[in-house]
Write a protein that holds these residues in place. Sequence first.
Motif, short mmCIF file in Angstrom:
data_model
loop_
_atom_site.label_atom_id
_atom_site.label_comp_id
_atom_site.label_asym_id
_atom_site.label_seq_id
_atom_site.Cartn_x
_atom_site.Cartn_y
_atom_site.Cartn_z
N VAL A 143 -13.98 -34.44 8.29
CA VAL A 143 -12.88 -34.51 7.32
C VAL A 143 -11.88 -35.58 7.78
O VAL A 143 -11.39 -35.54 8.90
CB VAL A 143 -12.18 -33.15 7.16
N ARG A 144 -11.62 -36.54 6.90
CA ARG A 144 -10.74 -37.66 7.24
C ARG A 144 -9.54 -37.73 6.31
O ARG A 144 -9.68 -37.49 5.10
CB ARG A 144 -11.51 -38.99 7.18
N GLU A 145 -8.40 -38.07 6.87
CA GLU A 145 -7.20 -38.28 6.08
C GLU A 145 -6.91 -39.78 5.92
O GLU A 145 -5.89 -40.16 5.37
CB GLU A 145 -6.00 -37.59 6.75
N ARG A 192 -3.82 -44.49 5.45
CA ARG A 192 -3.75 -43.06 5.21
C ARG A 192 -3.91 -42.77 3.72
O ARG A 192 -3.36 -43.49 2.87
CB ARG A 192 -2.42 -42.50 5.70
N SER A 252 -7.53 -35.54 1.71
CA SER A 252 -8.54 -35.73 2.74
C SER A 252 -9.89 -35.91 2.07
O SER A 252 -10.09 -35.50 0.92
CB SER A 252 -8.57 -34.56 3.72
#
Length: 337
Positions: free
Chosen positions: A215-217, A201, A207
């Motif tokens: 969109v990635r966290e 993470r 993000s």
Amino acid sequence: MVGKNKAASRGYDIIGDIHGCAHTLTDLLDRMGYRKVNGVYQHARRQVIFIGDIIDRGPRIREALHIVRDMVEHGSARIVMGNHEYNALGYCTRARPGSGKKWLREHNPRHDRLIRETLDQFEHHPHEWNEFLEWFYTIPLFIEEDNFRVVHACWDGDLIEKFKRTQGGACIDEDFLHASAALESFAGQVMDTLLRGTDLRLPDGMSITGRDGYVREFFRTKFWADNPRTYADVVFQPDPLPPEVAARELAPGEYKQLISYPLDAPPVFVGHYWMDGKPAPLKANVACLDFSAVKYGKLVAYRLDDERVLSPDKFVWVDVERPELPDSPGYEDSVAR
């Protein structure tokens, strides 16, 4: 055949993600000396291993699937499952009563977009598509031989050993597919790790918007890093981390989440990761063969014999040419290198 095979002496040509680039695939097979015999590509002394992701995105998905399945069924190839074959099974499988949803993989705009080309190309061949979905269940998640291993995204030895004990082999069934819809379950962890890789993470609610607009966290991580200290030592994805994030030191809890792949383990081959540049080993015993063929990169193979240390000289590829008119429908061309 999955499992140990001490009698195996033939060479193997391990091919990365195809994504419907059937013409590029036949160019690569031709370059490596495979010839059609009774309509099926074969080689007198070698066997292909496909690393999964035959479907989605490309212009000739149906043709690519027929080439690959024919080779597998006639013994001139083997294959492991990619995340796109797994996604297709979930997308086309109705959820069980009481689950609160209609489909195992949600039919949302992103999932619709990922599988659109595949479903469009099979629109007039629904029975064929159903047959391919059944065939996907026969594809193993991994291949493990005495002298090499193949998996689509990540070799996690502990998960694989537990999977073999519980499933009695290397393939999933419909019950396992349904169980994998819960990411926190054992089935969910197997499919996510082996077919999509490991991740961490991002810190402080950050993000990243990837090249695909998603969109990635989280960011993708290596499963083979030796003694990593910072995020930069473990990140493995097309989209770079911001410099200040890349320099961040791994916390003890993050370090424990990482997987290691020791140098004395057999060579392992993966795809999935959209590499670029000139193909070469990632480590003496780790190679990625996905070089973005469907995005005008390369379709890459590694010609494995008995070596335990991988060599840059054993990679073979064809470059996929970008069309003069970027919007030309169904365009695909390639040049051998």
